[in-house]
Design a protein around this motif. Structure first.
Motif, PDB file in Angstrom:
ATOM      1  N   ARG A 120       1.675  -6.990 -31.703  1.00 28.72           N
ATOM      2  CA  ARG A 120       2.212  -6.022 -32.580  1.00 28.72           C
ATOM      3  C   ARG A 120       3.466  -5.020 -31.576  1.00 28.72           C
ATOM      4  O   ARG A 120       4.223  -4.367 -32.250  1.00 28.72           O
ATOM      5  CB  ARG A 120       1.287  -4.680 -32.831  1.00 28.72           C
ATOM      6  CG  ARG A 120       0.126  -5.274 -33.844  1.00 28.72           C
ATOM      7  CD  ARG A 120      -0.680  -4.190 -34.453  1.00 28.72           C
ATOM      8  NE  ARG A 120      -1.652  -4.873 -35.383  1.00 28.72           N
ATOM      9  CZ  ARG A 120      -1.331  -4.745 -36.823  1.00 28.72           C
ATOM     10  NH1 ARG A 120      -0.084  -4.208 -37.193  1.00 28.72           N
ATOM     11  NH2 ARG A 120      -2.284  -5.328 -37.449  1.00 28.72           N
ATOM     12  N   GLN A 121       3.513  -5.441 -30.459  1.00 29.60           N
ATOM     13  CA  GLN A 121       4.714  -4.802 -29.836  1.00 29.60           C
ATOM     14  C   GLN A 121       5.776  -5.987 -29.669  1.00 29.60           C
ATOM     15  O   GLN A 121       6.997  -5.477 -29.558  1.00 29.60           O
ATOM     16  CB  GLN A 121       4.300  -4.541 -28.383  1.00 29.60           C
ATOM     17  CG  GLN A 121       3.742  -3.055 -28.138  1.00 29.60           C
ATOM     18  CD  GLN A 121       1.961  -3.320 -28.257  1.00 29.60           C
ATOM     19  OE1 GLN A 121       1.482  -4.162 -27.757  1.00 29.60           O
ATOM     20  NE2 GLN A 121       1.656  -2.536 -28.939  1.00 29.60           N
ATOM     21  N   PHE A 166       5.666  -8.593 -37.845  1.00 26.11           N
ATOM     22  CA  PHE A 166       5.523  -9.232 -36.752  1.00 26.11           C
ATOM     23  C   PHE A 166       5.704 -10.749 -36.756  1.00 26.11           C
ATOM     24  O   PHE A 166       6.304 -11.377 -35.685  1.00 26.11           O
ATOM     25  CB  PHE A 166       4.226  -9.035 -35.868  1.00 26.11           C
ATOM     26  CG  PHE A 166       3.059  -9.471 -36.341  1.00 26.11           C
ATOM     27  CD1 PHE A 166       2.615 -10.419 -36.380  1.00 26.11           C
ATOM     28  CD2 PHE A 166       2.248  -8.414 -37.222  1.00 26.11           C
ATOM     29  CE1 PHE A 166       1.360 -11.149 -37.115  1.00 26.11           C
ATOM     30  CE2 PHE A 166       1.091  -9.029 -37.795  1.00 26.11           C
ATOM     31  CZ  PHE A 166       0.414 -10.124 -37.824  1.00 26.11           C
ATOM     32  N   LYS A 194       8.336  -0.449 -41.238  1.00 25.72           N
ATOM     33  CA  LYS A 194       7.283  -1.304 -40.756  1.00 25.72           C
ATOM     34  C   LYS A 194       8.072  -2.595 -40.437  1.00 25.72           C
ATOM     35  O   LYS A 194       8.694  -3.142 -41.172  1.00 25.72           O
ATOM     36  CB  LYS A 194       6.329  -1.657 -42.030  1.00 25.72           C
ATOM     37  CG  LYS A 194       5.158  -2.658 -41.548  1.00 25.72           C
ATOM     38  CD  LYS A 194       4.325  -3.015 -42.729  1.00 25.72           C
ATOM     39  CE  LYS A 194       3.381  -3.806 -42.461  1.00 25.72           C
ATOM     40  NZ  LYS A 194       2.277  -4.126 -43.635  1.00 25.72           N
ATOM     41  N   GLY A 221       7.189  -1.102 -31.748  1.00 26.96           N
ATOM     42  CA  GLY A 221       6.181  -2.010 -32.328  1.00 26.96           C
ATOM     43  C   GLY A 221       6.158  -1.813 -34.042  1.00 26.96           C
ATOM     44  O   GLY A 221       7.148  -1.406 -34.502  1.00 26.96           O
ATOM     45  N   THR A 222       5.179  -2.732 -34.387  1.00 26.93           N
ATOM     46  CA  THR A 222       5.033  -2.681 -36.030  1.00 26.93           C
ATOM     47  C   THR A 222       5.266  -1.411 -36.492  1.00 26.93           C
ATOM     48  O   THR A 222       6.045  -1.375 -37.532  1.00 26.93           O
ATOM     49  CB  THR A 222       3.868  -3.303 -36.284  1.00 26.93           C
ATOM     50  OG1 THR A 222       3.589  -4.456 -35.735  1.00 26.93           O
ATOM     51  CG2 THR A 222       3.598  -3.715 -37.652  1.00 26.93           C
TER      52      THR A 222
END
Length: 372
Positions: free
Chosen positions: A85-86, A347, A344, A58-59
């Motif tokens: 976020r995934q 998304f 990071k 994720g993120t």
């Protein structure tokens, strides 16, 4: 039949629904039986630990976990919501080479299509894992070993001082500890780097709720529910100030809670956004914008709890006796104010910051593509 032999690079993605269903041991049994790599969501980071641990997606996930996700050819998602976020805003970028099998008890989560031809099972995660275990599944040791080899290549690439502090804390904890984590940069550092010894530990984490200030109350509740056994709390300077008065509860009830403040003297996640996107206008996040922190050691001692200020996480070893005894304590660990949270993924675009060194990128891709 859920699993087919056409796949050479499968992964199991475990979310918090696995724990809700009481299927943790079944996931571990499946991993040991098949050697299929297990990745987790942030809310499921404590489901797979010790020798089975690879990372979460994720993120703010571990870079290697997201790279494995990009290289795999099958994702079996169990009890994972697969939120933005995934999977990102554009779901075509999620596990682009893989088929997707989803197990979720919630029909409304399954009503969202992540992939066009995904296979869905609306059922309890425990029942689903029993179905998987009953199938004749091959051994994927070679693929798992390549994932671990790639992980080793990237072991130190994205680590910030906060990651090293979390690793140091983890090294001093006993097997299968209970750890509560507050909300902030340290939450992500813990999700990335708090690899527990043993397989029965717990990491109480707020996840998507973002309840800043929850760390110490989580620890108090866990400690009382465990008949005053030791609990470890990792928090930040911002989150700790939101419920600092609960030190009185810790003292009054003689709760053996070990508190670690990762103290960079800023509201790190918001400050980072202000640094990267808003020209260093640190409104209410740093001393220049009106945010300050007190002397946590003096405040804690005023409550009658022993405390110390550490100029670096490297001094934690000196307080090993404090961490191991049955009294509450607080260790205020100073970190650089400009600590970052890496990597990071945005998304909106699926781009990752910072970009991986090209030589390492090619090395990792070569390792992950080696399965035929």
């Amino acid at each position: 039949m859920i699993f087919r032999s056409i796949y050479s690079k499968p992964i199991l993605l475990a979310g918090n629904g696995v724990r809700t269903a009481g299927a943790e041991e079944l996931v571990r049994e499946f991993s040991r039986k098949t050697n299929i790599p297990v990745l987790t969501t942030m809310n499921g980071v404590d489901l797979i630990q010790d020798d089975l641990h690879i990372g979460f997606i994720g993120t703010h996930g571990n870079r290697i976990a997201n790279m494995i996700l990009n290289a795999c050819d099958l994702v079996i998602s169990v009890g994972a919501r697969l939120g933005i976020r995934q999977v990102g805003r554009y779901t075509k970028n999620f596990a682009p080479k893989a088929d997707l099998v989803r197990c979720d008890i919630d029909e409304y989560e399954l009503s969202r299509n992540i992939k066009e031809n995904e296979k869905k099972y609306q059922t309890d995660a425990r029942d689903f894992m029993r179905m998987l275990l009953a199938e004749d599944t091959g051994d994927y040791s070679k693929w798992r070993n390549q994932c671990l080899e790639a992980k080793k290549i990237l072991d130190d690439y994205d680590k910030q001082p906060g990651n090293y502090a979390v690793e140091k804390i983890a090294s001093l904890l006993p097997e299968s500890p209970v750890v509560s984590v507050d909300v902030g940069m340290h939450q992500c550092w813990c999700a990335q780097s708090l690899a527990l010894k043993g397989h029965n530990g717990r990491i109480h984490i707020s996840g998507g709720y973002g309840t800043m200030g929850c760390g110490l109350p989580y620890a108090i509740g866990a400690c009382i529910s465990m008949r005053n056994n030791r609990v470890y709390c990792i928090t930040g300077d911002g989150g700790f100030q939101m419920n600092i008065q609960e030190l009185e509860t810790v003292r009054r009830e003689s709760l053996p809670i070990k508190m670690f403040i990762l103290n960079n003297r800023v509201l790190g996640k918001i400050r980072e956004t202000q640094h990267l996107e808003h020209g260093d206008r640190f409104a209410n996040t740093a001393i220049s914008g009106g945010y300050t922190v007190p002397n946590f050691q003096k405040i804690t001692e005023a409550y009658g709890i022993k405390a110390a200020t550490l100029q670096s996480y490297e001094y934690l070893e000196k307080y090993k006796n404090w961490i191991e005894d049955d009294e509450p304590c607080l260790l205020d660990i100073l970190l650089p104010e400009n600590s970052l949270l890496t990597p990071k993924i945005k998304f909106e675009t699926s781009t990752i910051r910072p970009e991986l060194d090209e030589k390492l990128l090619n090395q990792v891709k070569s390792v992950l593509s080696g399965v035929t």
